[in-house]
Scaffold this motif. Sequence first.
Motif, PDB file in Angstrom:
ATOM      1  N   PHE A   1     -20.564  14.378 -17.934  1.00 45.05           N
ATOM      2  CA  PHE A   1     -19.728  14.632 -19.105  1.00 45.05           C
ATOM      3  C   PHE A   1     -18.296  14.932 -18.660  1.00 45.05           C
ATOM      4  N   ASP A   2     -17.335  14.444 -19.435  1.00 43.82           N
ATOM      5  CA  ASP A   2     -15.922  14.689 -19.149  1.00 43.82           C
ATOM      6  C   ASP A   2     -15.519  16.081 -19.633  1.00 43.82           C
ATOM      7  N   ILE A   3     -14.697  16.763 -18.865  1.00 45.62           N
ATOM      8  CA  ILE A   3     -14.158  18.056 -19.289  1.00 45.62           C
ATOM      9  C   ILE A   3     -12.997  17.791 -20.244  1.00 45.62           C
ATOM     10  N   VAL A   4     -13.125  18.266 -21.470  1.00 45.65           N
ATOM     11  CA  VAL A   4     -12.086  18.041 -22.481  1.00 45.65           C
ATOM     12  C   VAL A   4     -11.494  19.351 -22.986  1.00 45.65           C
ATOM     13  N   GLY A   5     -12.027  20.475 -22.510  1.00 45.68           N
ATOM     14  CA  GLY A   5     -11.489  21.772 -22.896  1.00 45.68           C
ATOM     15  C   GLY A   5     -11.854  22.818 -21.866  1.00 45.68           C
ATOM     16  N   ASN A   6     -10.923  23.094 -20.951  1.00 45.54           N
ATOM     17  CA  ASN A   6     -11.148  24.113 -19.930  1.00 45.54           C
ATOM     18  C   ASN A   6     -10.414  25.374 -20.395  1.00 45.54           C
ATOM     19  N   PHE A   7     -11.093  26.127 -21.256  1.00 46.58           N
ATOM     20  CA  PHE A   7     -10.455  27.238 -21.956  1.00 46.58           C
ATOM     21  C   PHE A   7     -10.755  28.556 -21.243  1.00 46.58           C
ATOM     22  N   ALA A   8     -10.110  28.741 -20.106  1.00 42.44           N
ATOM     23  CA  ALA A   8     -10.371  29.931 -19.297  1.00 42.44           C
ATOM     24  C   ALA A   8     -10.054  31.210 -20.065  1.00 42.44           C
ATOM     25  N   ASN A   9      -9.047  31.156 -20.933  1.00 45.63           N
ATOM     26  CA  ASN A   9      -8.674  32.355 -21.688  1.00 45.63           C
ATOM     27  C   ASN A   9      -9.748  32.757 -22.691  1.00 45.63           C
ATOM     28  N   MET A  10     -10.623  31.811 -23.034  1.00 42.97           N
ATOM     29  CA  MET A  10     -11.723  32.094 -23.953  1.00 42.97           C
ATOM     30  C   MET A  10     -13.067  32.160 -23.240  1.00 42.97           C
TER      31      MET A  10
END
Length: 289
Positions: free
Chosen positions: A196-205
């Motif tokens: 799967f492609d990473i489309v949201g690397n939301f470290a802050n969340m």
Amino acid sequence: MSTTYQIPATTHLGEVSLKISNLDRSILFYTKVVGLKLLTRQDQVATLTADGLHSLLRLEEVSNSITLPERTHAGLYHFAILLPDRKSLGLAVRNLVASGIDIGQGDHLVSEAFYISDPDLNGIEIYADRPRDTWRRDADNNYIMATDPVDVQSLFDLSADAVWSGLPAGTVIGHVHFHVRSLEEARSFYSGILGFDIVGNFANMSALFVSAGGYHHHLGLNIWAGVNAPVNPANATGIDYFTIVYTHAHEAEQAAQRLSQSGITVTHDGGVWYATDPQNIGIRLIAEA
């Protein structure tokens, strides 16, 4: 094993299976409140549909079941039912309001979503996507999302002349969102192995979104239940499995081989491959019928 494998762009999700405590109660909830239709029922298992042909949701009553408090374990955060258009969403929300159930909401920019829980605290999202050409990415190639208030009145206005008759044909499972034990472990499994492609690397969340074919997310992964959160015991209500649907059988077989080569136990039965993720959530790999 190749480290550059990318999941085929046409891959999407299929049937979700839940463990529940009372089948009669859950059938009533999912037909009257959510708007699915009963497809089959045998003993302690039922399947539900939107189009009258294909199962979107499987329910299995578990004997001596327990329901754990929310955000205390790795497992289901919610599964998401994707409606074909805003008018359908407006009708569905009208029915939710009429039912008196507690409803959450969020305009995520890429979609408009409403959130409820079933009688066993399984989270459900009911949503419609905005046109894909309106989705935007940031400088790091993550989709730009938010949780703004939904314009509910416009949904009501759009659906004012329509009659509710349940969720329409064209309704599908859009995504699933899990509490995971470790984001790195989840990334390695779902992106590194399954491609799967990473489309949201939301470290802050403390969250990671992955998808196939540029979708805003087929899988949401978070550590909101805590790092190394315990997995569900076998008799707990919650998710049993979800389904990844490939266009061609050789694509599903290739995914199964990658799992096996990575040390994951994979079984095969009649064109379906079965595995479990690090949260002990079952995964079915199938090809389009």
